[in-house]
Motif scaffolding. Structure first.
Motif, PDB file in Angstrom:
ATOM      1  N   TRP A 111      -6.500  -2.996  -1.261  1.00 61.17           N
ATOM      2  CA  TRP A 111      -7.452  -1.938  -0.911  1.00 61.17           C
ATOM      3  C   TRP A 111      -7.216  -0.816  -1.920  1.00 61.17           C
ATOM      4  CZ3 TRP A 111      -6.851  -1.190   5.138  1.00 61.17           C
ATOM      5  CH2 TRP A 111      -7.451  -2.271   5.796  1.00 61.17           C
ATOM      6  N   PHE A 161      -1.607  -6.107   0.596  1.00 59.61           N
ATOM      7  CA  PHE A 161      -0.972  -6.979   1.583  1.00 59.61           C
ATOM      8  C   PHE A 161      -1.476  -8.403   1.396  1.00 59.61           C
ATOM      9  CE2 PHE A 161      -4.834  -6.869   4.166  1.00 59.61           C
ATOM     10  CZ  PHE A 161      -5.359  -5.605   3.890  1.00 59.61           C
ATOM     11  N   VAL A 215      -2.802 -11.681   3.584  1.00 60.28           N
ATOM     12  CA  VAL A 215      -3.206 -12.190   4.899  1.00 60.28           C
ATOM     13  C   VAL A 215      -2.951 -13.690   4.917  1.00 60.28           C
ATOM     14  CG1 VAL A 215      -4.927 -10.413   5.427  1.00 60.28           C
ATOM     15  CG2 VAL A 215      -5.623 -12.410   4.113  1.00 60.28           C
ATOM     16  N   ALA A 260     -13.936 -12.945   7.950  1.00 60.97           N
ATOM     17  CA  ALA A 260     -13.517 -14.274   7.485  1.00 60.97           C
ATOM     18  C   ALA A 260     -13.776 -15.283   8.590  1.00 60.97           C
ATOM     19  CB  ALA A 260     -12.045 -14.255   7.098  1.00 60.97           C
ATOM     20  N   HIS A 298     -17.648  -7.086   6.082  1.00 54.86           N
ATOM     21  CA  HIS A 298     -17.346  -8.502   5.843  1.00 54.86           C
ATOM     22  C   HIS A 298     -16.383  -9.009   6.906  1.00 54.86           C
ATOM     23  CE1 HIS A 298     -14.356  -5.967   3.899  1.00 54.86           C
ATOM     24  NE2 HIS A 298     -13.482  -6.939   4.102  1.00 54.86           N
ATOM     25  N   TYR A 303      -3.729 -17.288   7.245  1.00 50.65           N
ATOM     26  CA  TYR A 303      -4.452 -17.955   8.334  1.00 50.65           C
ATOM     27  C   TYR A 303      -3.940 -19.384   8.454  1.00 50.65           C
ATOM     28  CZ  TYR A 303      -7.641 -14.138   7.158  1.00 50.65           C
ATOM     29  OH  TYR A 303      -8.179 -12.906   6.863  1.00 50.65           O
ATOM     30  N   ASP A 343     -13.381  -1.925   4.950  1.00 53.91           N
ATOM     31  CA  ASP A 343     -11.995  -1.637   4.580  1.00 53.91           C
ATOM     32  C   ASP A 343     -11.768  -0.146   4.392  1.00 53.91           C
ATOM     33  OD1 ASP A 343     -11.667  -4.389   4.471  1.00 53.91           O
ATOM     34  OD2 ASP A 343     -11.933  -4.498   2.287  1.00 53.91           O
ATOM     35  N   LEU A 390     -10.960 -13.528  10.766  1.00 56.81           N
ATOM     36  CA  LEU A 390     -10.874 -12.067  10.758  1.00 56.81           C
ATOM     37  C   LEU A 390     -12.230 -11.499  11.173  1.00 56.81           C
ATOM     38  CD1 LEU A 390      -8.829  -9.822   9.920  1.00 56.81           C
ATOM     39  CD2 LEU A 390      -9.959  -9.786   7.712  1.00 56.81           C
ATOM     40  N   ASN A 418      -9.761  -9.133  -3.584  1.00 58.81           N
ATOM     41  CA  ASN A 418      -9.315 -10.175  -2.655  1.00 58.81           C
ATOM     42  C   ASN A 418      -9.077 -11.448  -3.478  1.00 58.81           C
ATOM     43  OD1 ASN A 418      -9.344 -12.359  -0.857  1.00 58.81           O
ATOM     44  ND2 ASN A 418     -10.759 -11.360   0.565  1.00 58.81           N
TER      45      ASN A 418
END
Ligand SMILES: O=C(O)CCC(=O)C(=O)O
Ligand SMILES: [Fe+2]
Length: 307
Positions: A265, A176, A178, A251, A249, A180, A193, A188, A200
């Motif tokens: 993932w 996916f 993300v 963000a 983790h 921001y 995960d 986040l 990432n």
């Protein structure tokens, strides 16, 4: 419900060959040579070697990434020195970064996502933490882009870096993007995960803030570790970051601009069939569509719950 798709041409049309300052369409080698050989020759692509290079399907991948994958494939059991020349070992434990896509590809990718965002197509969100992201299997990105990327390229790296997390046995993923932006999602929460290994990739656009921070590994049945130390890593467009899914983790908030990241993932059924990484019990399987959460009924497993 209606199923929507993107056109396969996204991966083949309008590829930019930077070296020759030329936009091309790639269907197959014959078509490519027929359409572009003459102009390529005029622009200095004049040896068999250079022509072969130019008609590679891998144009959207950074040359440093191709070299890293080659080194990993060649180095299966030998010394890791050459690989560590090509991969950056970050301060957070077992977190690695390396260039992956060309900047041009990142720009096209974000542009494509913006078209989708502006459309009235129904949008499933990646997870409960994220209101503005886009699930990529719904857009038809798995078959021609993400599955081959995982199988032919990323697996070579994860096999060497994460053998204890099923890195050599990845067999599905959930991917996916993300997003921001001030006024939308800006950060986040701290989490782990539903993945054995996560890739990432920062796709841009331009932003400040939005660092990724890593704490400790998730341990089931353990109350939160108040003493966890955090290590921050700044995202750089077109650079990929690999980490273990269970490495917690989050963000930090972005302070300006827009930040898009591709998140893959990656799952290994051989690992998760033995122990669900979310509930840490033997998985209680419920049938689903597509890759689901990557569990299968195969019996050969690798148990990392005890790692
Ligand atoms: O925004 C990021 O860089 C992290 C995203 C993330 O951790 C996730 O979606 O699982
Ligand atoms: Fe995450």
């Amino acid at each position: 419900m209606m199923t929507y798709y993107v056109c396969r041409c996204f991966f083949s049309n309008n590829i930019f060959l930077k070296q020759y300052n030329l936009h091309v369409t790639y269907k197959d080698e014959e078509q490519f040579k027929h359409d572009y050989l003459q102009i390529l020759r005029k622009r200095g692509c004049n040896t068999e070697e250079k022509i072969r290079e130019a008609c590679r399907e891998e144009e959207y991948l950074a040359s440093e990434f191709l070299a890293l994958v080659q080194a990993c494939k060649a180095n299966k059991s030998a010394s890791l020195e050459e690989i560590f020349d090509r991969i950056k070992v970050e301060k957070a434990e077992r977190v690695y970064t390396f260039p992956i896509f060309t900047e041009e590809f990142c720009r096209l990718f974000v542009e494509e996502l913006s078209h989708f965002e502006d459309s009235d197509c129904p949008k499933g969100r990646p997870n409960t933490m994220n209101k503005y992201g886009v699930l990529l299997n719904e857009l038809g990105f798995d078959e021609d882009f993400l599955t081959p990327l995982r199988e032919h390229y990323i697996a070579a790296i994860t096999s060497l870096m994460y053998p204890d997390w099923g890195g050599a046995f990845l067999d599905s993923h959930k991917a996916f993007v993300v997003k921001y932006k001030l006024g939308q999602d800006t950060d986040l929460n701290y989490h782990y995960d539903n993945a054995e290994i996560t890739l990432n990739v920062s796709l841009g656009k331009t932003f400040t803030g939005g660092e990724l921070y890593f704490g400790d590994m998730f341990r089931p049945r353990e109350t939160s570790n108040q003493n966890a130390r955090f290590t921050e890593i700044s995202h750089v467009p077109s650079i990929a970051l690999l980490h273990r899914g269970q490495h917690r983790h989050g963000a930090s908030p972005i302070t300006s601009g827009e930040r898009y990241n591709l998140i893959i993932w990656m799952r290994s059924s051989a690992v998760r069939n033995a122990c669900c990484p979310m509930c840490f019990e033997e998985p209680d399987l419920v049938p689903t569509v597509g890759f689901g959460d990557g569990f299968t009924k195969q019996t050969e497993t690798v148990d990392v719950c005890t790692v």
